[in-house]
Design an enzyme around this catalytic site. Sequence first.
Site, PDB file in Angstrom:
ATOM      1  N   GLU B  47       0.830  -1.209   0.000  1.00  0.00           N
ATOM      2  CA  GLU B  47       0.000   0.000   0.000  1.00  0.00           C
ATOM      3  C   GLU B  47       0.866   1.262   0.000  1.00  0.00           C
ATOM      4  O   GLU B  47       1.821   1.380   0.761  1.00  0.00           O
ATOM      5  CB  GLU B  47      -0.907   0.063   1.238  1.00  0.00           C
ATOM      6  CG  GLU B  47      -1.682   1.386   1.253  1.00  0.00           C
ATOM      7  CD  GLU B  47      -2.473   1.666   2.525  1.00  0.00           C
ATOM      8  OE1 GLU B  47      -2.444   0.841   3.452  1.00  0.00           O
ATOM      9  OE2 GLU B  47      -3.106   2.728   2.562  1.00  0.00           O
ATOM     10  N   ASP B 110       8.984   5.098  15.472  1.00  0.00           N
ATOM     11  CA  ASP B 110       8.770   6.520  15.251  1.00  0.00           C
ATOM     12  C   ASP B 110       9.127   7.253  16.537  1.00  0.00           C
ATOM     13  O   ASP B 110       8.615   6.917  17.605  1.00  0.00           O
ATOM     14  CB  ASP B 110       7.289   6.747  14.884  1.00  0.00           C
ATOM     15  CG  ASP B 110       6.960   8.216  14.718  1.00  0.00           C
ATOM     16  OD1 ASP B 110       7.884   9.009  14.459  1.00  0.00           O
ATOM     17  OD2 ASP B 110       5.774   8.572  14.852  1.00  0.00           O
ATOM     18  N   ASP B 112       9.409  11.113  18.118  1.00  0.00           N
ATOM     19  CA  ASP B 112       9.009  12.464  17.783  1.00  0.00           C
ATOM     20  C   ASP B 112       9.468  13.428  18.866  1.00  0.00           C
ATOM     21  O   ASP B 112       9.280  13.177  20.052  1.00  0.00           O
ATOM     22  CB  ASP B 112       7.479  12.490  17.691  1.00  0.00           C
ATOM     23  CG  ASP B 112       7.004  13.748  17.037  1.00  0.00           C
ATOM     24  OD1 ASP B 112       6.332  13.660  16.016  1.00  0.00           O
ATOM     25  OD2 ASP B 112       7.295  14.844  17.563  1.00  0.00           O
ATOM     26  N   CYS B 132      18.521  20.185  21.285  1.00  0.00           N
ATOM     27  CA  CYS B 132      17.597  19.125  21.648  1.00  0.00           C
ATOM     28  C   CYS B 132      17.710  17.940  20.697  1.00  0.00           C
ATOM     29  O   CYS B 132      17.317  16.825  21.022  1.00  0.00           O
ATOM     30  CB  CYS B 132      16.154  19.615  21.760  1.00  0.00           C
ATOM     31  SG  CYS B 132      15.555  20.609  20.404  1.00  0.00           S
ATOM     32  N   HIS B 317      -0.357   0.395  10.052  1.00  0.00           N
ATOM     33  CA  HIS B 317      -0.005   1.789  10.240  1.00  0.00           C
ATOM     34  C   HIS B 317       0.784   2.323   9.038  1.00  0.00           C
ATOM     35  O   HIS B 317       1.624   1.631   8.491  1.00  0.00           O
ATOM     36  CB  HIS B 317       0.872   1.917  11.478  1.00  0.00           C
ATOM     37  CG  HIS B 317       0.382   2.959  12.420  1.00  0.00           C
ATOM     38  ND1 HIS B 317       0.538   4.283  12.155  1.00  0.00           N
ATOM     39  CD2 HIS B 317      -0.243   2.869  13.601  1.00  0.00           C
ATOM     40  CE1 HIS B 317       0.014   4.967  13.149  1.00  0.00           C
ATOM     41  NE2 HIS B 317      -0.470   4.131  14.048  1.00  0.00           N
ATOM     42  N   HIS B 326       8.895  16.834   3.353  1.00  0.00           N
ATOM     43  CA  HIS B 326       7.977  17.252   4.404  1.00  0.00           C
ATOM     44  C   HIS B 326       7.219  18.497   3.953  1.00  0.00           C
ATOM     45  O   HIS B 326       7.836  19.526   3.686  1.00  0.00           O
ATOM     46  CB  HIS B 326       8.705  17.530   5.712  1.00  0.00           C
ATOM     47  CG  HIS B 326       7.754  17.580   6.866  1.00  0.00           C
ATOM     48  ND1 HIS B 326       6.841  18.587   7.016  1.00  0.00           N
ATOM     49  CD2 HIS B 326       7.531  16.717   7.885  1.00  0.00           C
ATOM     50  CE1 HIS B 326       6.107  18.361   8.092  1.00  0.00           C
ATOM     51  NE2 HIS B 326       6.501  17.237   8.635  1.00  0.00           N
TER      52      HIS B 326
HETATM   53 ZN   LIG Z   1      15.982  22.783  20.821  1.00  0.00          ZN
END
Ligand SMILES: [Zn+2]
Lengths: 522, 410
Positions: B47, B110, B112, B132, B317, B326
């Site tokens: 798919e 995944d 995030d 980060c 999923h 993106h």
């Molecule tokens: Zn940051």
Amino acid sequence: MEFGGRRALRRKRLEIEASYPCGLQFYATPPTGNVSLVEFDEMAFERLKILRAVERLNLSGHVKNSEEWIAKLYEEFAKNKFFIILAEKNTKSKTDEVQKARRQDHVSHFILRLAYCRTEELRRWFIAHETDLFKARFLQASRNGSDIRNFLITNNLHYTSITAEEKQSERENLVASSMNISGDTMEGMTFYKVPFLDTLELVRQRKVFLKQGYAYVPETDLASLVTSSFRSKLSHDMATTYRALPELDSDERLVRLLHNFDKRYTGKDYSSKKPEDMCRITPDMIDNLANKSFPPCMRHLNDTLRTTHHLKYNGRLVYGLFLKAAGLNLEDALFFWRSHFLQNMDVDTFDKRYSYGIRYNYGKEGKKTDFSPYGCLKIIMSNVAPGDSHGCPFKHTDAIILRQRLAAYKVSNQTIEEIMELVNKRHYQIACQRYWEAIHGVPIDAGINHPNQFFEESHKFLNGGVQPSQGKKQPEVKTTPSVMYSSQASTQSSQSSVTDTKTVLEEIAMCFDDDIETAMLE
Amino acid sequence: MPPTEGFDCDMYPDYLAMYYKRIFPYRQYFKWLSYGQDLRTCFQKREFCFTLANDVYVRFLSFKDQEEMETEIKRRCPHKIDIGAIYTHRPKDHKTVTFFSPKSKELVFDIDMTDYDEIRTCCSGAEICNKCWKYMTIAVKVLDLALRQDFGFKHILWVYSGRRGIHCWVCDASARMLSQPARSAVAEYLQLVKGGEDTTKKVSLPLKLHPSIKRAETIVKKYFSEVVLEEQDMLGTPERWKKFLKLIPDQGLQDTLDRLMQQCSNSSQRWNIIQSEVTKAINKGDKKSLRKNLLTEIILQYTYPRLDINVTKGLNHLLKSPFSIHPKTGRVCVCFNPQKAEEFDPTTVPLVSQLLDEINAYDGDKSENMEEYKKTSMKECMALFDSFLASLAKDNIIQKAEESDKRLEF
Ligand SMILES: [Zn+2]
Ligand code: SF4
């Protein structure tokens, strides 16, 4: 397995003498020999009672496979003098009886395979409970010091054990991976090396050492390993049996018997009984309805009542009012409660202590108000003390027990995961909605806000084939994915109510990673 | 540099058309997803999902071969491409068959950045920066090793999601065949940080640390002081350290530490005090609520990969495809080398607009007949992908041989 026939008869004698060296069986090959129809029926019924005992215990809230759980199960076996007790006897004396019990164990398992292979649902029930039973017996046998090694050899269960060198070099990892192994106990212990897929439960709980796709299972965890072989073999065999069934169909007597058996013992026989009036239910319908249409909170109260023949005050109140609103009239209610409670007390005591409360629920005593049943919020907010059975299972039941119970209700693993996720987020009513959808196989847009609404929607759906309350709002906005993707989708969802739009968004978002969710809401 | 600078959303459709026409690596992409197998059993049942303009999703697309896929992608110019499972039937026929269900898929993960909001101070929500991003580096290190050493997987593709996360595609044949229960067992084995907003303490460890946790601990400890204490300064203000101290399940000790915190001048000093006070209290043994592994639990809560395990568990999923763009940032979903995760810089990942400029600049000097991506900064990512495909190809051959053996047996 053959039924009738001379050849089989002759073989039978040889069979009985030679076979069944162990109290525990893997049911690798079907029994041979002759079984009379009466015998056939009795054995099957006894095994069914055994599996039902396992089922009841799972519903009762004891942690599966715990010492307590096994003890309770064996208590039950002993009380009813089930063949399992005799079959597992180690003594040399009374060999004939022991052999006979083992044969019963063997034959009855295969009869139920035939009866239970016909539908996905029956298969699942049978596999789950046979597996539980097997694990309990295996654990019990290990505890009693029975000859497990002999059992493994007899049944061709070879697990490769690791060499002394490997054990030495992984020593630290092996000790660190299992709770019950220390440097000392490790010495004489065997470790088996198996593909991690063969021991998923241990992997999930991070209770086994993994290296390069292999799990190193200590002999103390052998039960998990053997049980998972048992389960996968059984589910494979059940599928094969099902495919072979048409052949069996040529034996008419057998077919009739199996069919009959289905009806008598698998609890299907109420389905033909449809209430004339949707708003009236009678005591004989309750057990069947509880399994098919009651919300988990009420289903649990009914299960508790059925197994213990008692409910505490709040449970009686909540369940009584629910049944009243579901359409049970006062007379029937008195009969229903009495029939359960009388198993623990005499009529006099019942009438004195309990009939007042029941009449009270119906507004015939005390303040004489017609009390209305509790809604979800009230149940969810209610205070549940140890020993109470009322409350919302999604809120008040420990995760581990809730999981077991849902599995026992035949909810698929995937859905259980989804439900547990919602429970974690404290979305109890949405969890309940997922449960409704899982057992009915269709979405319910209205959501769940009242146990009686849960029941009514279910009853309506099962009897009328009516789509659950979706009203005039176009169901395709939610149910058929294709609509969402066509260009009309956006116009359609913007016309419908806010809740619908949200559902569509949620549904789409569910399929993607988080990035897109935000992208869409921005 | 904010992630979207230099990218003009209005121009997106034009860039996309050019990207799909000249750069998208169809040949390698197709080679990957066909796994050296008969197209009918594998590629044709896969798919794909296209996101078109105005967030219209077209699910259950499937293609006959590379050519059809290429034509369709060029024709519809999807703003985003997602990959789903391999089904029992060709997904485009899903409405006409009665029993349509997912059969296999890569094992995917995944991660995030938004799940890290409570442990980062530099950014929040969709923003990311090099500080980060180090949490992602840690996540790659920990997971990559676990997947290889514990589960024996070899063909692991790490992909930047284009904005604020990373995806991991485990492509070994054995991983693709995992059942749903097996996926959820693997996911739970790898998940340590559990619980949402309402759970303060998200990591609970047993007395004995499993080897996989010990290994993770060794890795994350290397980063803890630099990332958590210095850069994120998680003990820098009273508000932050109060939150941090909540993880210690003893009110008395929390209060003592709170007082001591005020006398220190930075996060590192504060952490030293916390360590020594907690260790003292545990050794004294009069507080039952303080468990032996408390400090490790705290360290892991602030560093261990935060997985969205539902993505891993579900067989059906969808996950954004590598080499897709993106839609919000215009960045290409490039793959990166897990061994060099610390060198990966999300803020310099090529923008779709930039790629086209690069080709033009290259062609300005000379016009050569070569694959166009080689003229751009996607070169490096494609070299990595090529070597991933090469090692996959060896196993594809073995798998195919095994399968035809099996067929012979029957
Ligand atoms: Zn940051
Ligand atoms: S949500 Fe309501 S109906 Fe469902 S189980 Fe809880 S109380 Fe019962």
